[in-house]
Design a protein around this motif. Structure first.
Motif, PDB file in Angstrom:
ATOM      1  N   THR A 181      -1.611   0.195 -70.000  1.00 53.26           N
ATOM      2  CA  THR A 181      -2.745   0.611 -70.835  1.00 53.26           C
ATOM      3  C   THR A 181      -2.335   1.627 -71.888  1.00 53.26           C
ATOM      4  O   THR A 181      -2.732   1.512 -73.058  1.00 53.26           O
ATOM      5  CB  THR A 181      -3.861   1.221 -69.950  1.00 53.26           C
ATOM      6  OG1 THR A 181      -4.121   0.309 -68.896  1.00 53.26           O
ATOM      7  CG2 THR A 181      -5.132   1.473 -70.728  1.00 53.26           C
ATOM      8  N   GLU A 185      -2.622   1.078 -75.843  1.00 52.63           N
ATOM      9  CA  GLU A 185      -3.474   1.995 -76.613  1.00 52.63           C
ATOM     10  C   GLU A 185      -2.707   2.573 -77.791  1.00 52.63           C
ATOM     11  O   GLU A 185      -3.194   2.628 -78.912  1.00 52.63           O
ATOM     12  CB  GLU A 185      -3.903   3.145 -75.698  1.00 52.63           C
ATOM     13  CG  GLU A 185      -5.392   3.180 -75.443  1.00 52.63           C
ATOM     14  CD  GLU A 185      -5.701   4.087 -74.269  1.00 52.63           C
ATOM     15  OE1 GLU A 185      -6.662   3.763 -73.564  1.00 52.63           O
ATOM     16  OE2 GLU A 185      -4.969   5.083 -74.050  1.00 52.63           O
ATOM     17  N   GLN A 215      -3.819  -7.171 -69.892  1.00 52.19           N
ATOM     18  CA  GLN A 215      -4.938  -6.722 -70.732  1.00 52.19           C
ATOM     19  C   GLN A 215      -4.725  -7.258 -72.149  1.00 52.19           C
ATOM     20  O   GLN A 215      -3.776  -6.852 -72.822  1.00 52.19           O
ATOM     21  CB  GLN A 215      -4.961  -5.196 -70.807  1.00 52.19           C
ATOM     22  CG  GLN A 215      -5.257  -4.513 -69.494  1.00 52.19           C
ATOM     23  CD  GLN A 215      -4.939  -3.031 -69.600  1.00 52.19           C
ATOM     24  OE1 GLN A 215      -3.800  -2.620 -69.435  1.00 52.19           O
ATOM     25  NE2 GLN A 215      -5.938  -2.242 -69.909  1.00 52.19           N
TER      26      GLN A 215
END
Ligand code: PMP
Ligand code: GLN
Length: 384
Positions: A181, A185, A215
């Motif tokens: 993540t 990001e 993701q």
């Protein structure tokens, strides 16, 4: 006689084709090119036979250029259900000839000569070829083993006023890395601050192991409008020869992609689109067995390599294992790969051809474990 396109003269036969041919020539077990040595599920194959048999309803004639509606609809539902992403089946989904055509058409749709495209190396070979054919300039950022993380300063330095696109591939071929993540990001923030598109190659989206979660880049804030999400069914259903892929992107980008696609292939194999549309309706049930089977193969081959004294890097996703070779040989990847083919009868991929900047690839071999358990066991015996 005049010369052919000067860009083409810099291209060589793909390492995948070369190694599969060498494996055949030397009668070696082929753990090089990424494809299963077993067939796709019976019911998926049956769906294709049924679709061809519906020829009277037009299934053996041209499909619409953007892909058949039922396939675009089912994909739109899958992205909603799995990732809470809304893609309009009419204006934002396009069916392509595998992910390879999706990558090529997207790059041609976005890149003008002189535009820079950031790629992480090791990279899938078609990225650089497609960028060069569009007149773009590939700008590599190296993922260094053993964790294959990028260096933040190197990534931000790669962005400048000419940067048009970054290509992300997670789960990542060949390293098996699943971007986390905070990395995603960080990449997304750089894309936004430098007004850069992101081509997110997610062909291994369903091949993640243990707690590693895929993701999609498009799920990050403000990224959906600037991301082209690409995937295909070759890996998921184990039918790499079917070449059914797609792009998910904003209506503006989708229009541009469709224009390239229209004048390149026009449309995609019609009966196989029908078969995949039907098969995707069973996706969620199928994925349970799929993941189980590949987790078993990964563990079997990984521990087998360890028992042989190799120090393989455990993949978080994909069906590849990157394996350092320094503790086994003084040779570089290409020569060691040739030695294994000739002396042990096992073919792998030497990854140095996936790098532009770094020599890291010389220190590894890539093994594909999308093979029958018995093939993996025989390969391990031969490698002894
Ligand atoms: N991207 C990556 C990272 C791949 O490994 C592959 C091939 N296995 C592709 C794209 C191409 O996929 P397809 O076979 O659907 O064209
Ligand atoms: N993606 C496959 C691999 O990484 C190869 C696909 C191809 O041969 N073009 O091995």
């Amino acid at each position: 006689m005049k010369n052919v396109n000067h860009v083409i003269t810099t291209f060589k036969e793909s390492i995948f084709a070369t190694l599969t041919n060498l494996a055949r020539e030397h009668n070696a077990i082929n753990l090089s090119q990424g494809f299963p040595d077993f067939d796709g599920p019976d019911w998926v194959i049956q769906n294709a036979k049924d679709a061809i048999a519906q020829g009277a309803q037009g299934s053996n004639q041209y499909a619409p250029l953007q892909g058949i509606l039922s396939l675009r609809q089912v994909l739109s539902k899958i992205y909603k259900r799995h990732y809470d992403l809304n893609y309009c089946e009419h204006t934002e989904v396009t069916i392509t000839n595998g992910a390879t055509e999706a990558i090529f058409s997207s790059i041609l749709a976005l890149i003008n000569p002189g535009d820079e495209v950031i790629i992480f190396e090791p990279f899938y070979d078609s990225y650089v070829a497609s960028i060069k054919l569009a007149g773009g300039i590939p700008v590599p950022v190296t993922l260094h083993g053993p964790r294959f993380n990028y260096q933040t300063d190197k990534l931000s330095e790669a962005f400048n006023d000419k940067t048009k696109l970054i290509i992300l591939n997670s789960p990542h071929n060949p390293t098996g890395k699943v971007f986390n993540t905070s990395e995603l990001e960080e990449i997304s923030k750089l894309c936004i601050s430098h007004d850069t598109f992101c081509l997110s190659d997610e062909v291994y989206e369903f091949l993640t192991f243990n707690s590693n979660v895929h993701q999609p880049m498009a799920t990050f804030p403000k990224m959906k409008e600037r991301t082209i999400t690409i995937s295909s069914t070759g890996k998921t259903f184990g039918v790499t020869g079917w070449k059914i892929g797609w792009t998910m992107a904003s209506p503006e980008i989708t229009y541009a992609i469709r224009m390239v696609h229209q004048f390149n292939t026009f449309c995609v194999n019609h009966p196989l689109q029908i078969a995949i549309a039907k098969s995707l309706q069973e996706l969620d049930e199928y994925l349970i067995l799929f993941k189980k089977s590949y987790t078993k193969k990964r563990d079997l081959f990984f521990s087998g390599l360890e028992e042989l004294g190799y120090l393989p890097i455990k993949p978080q996703g994909t069906y590849f294992i990157m394996c350092p070779i320094a503790n086994k040989t003084k040779l570089k990847d290409v020569d060691y790969c040739m030695e294994l083919i000739k002396k042990k009868g096992v073919a792998t991929i030497p990854p140095s051809s996936f790098y532009m900047l770094s020599n890291d690839g010389e220190n590894y071999l890539r093994f594909c474990f999308a093979k029958k358990d018995e093939t993996l066991k025989t390969a391990l015996l031969k490698l002894k």
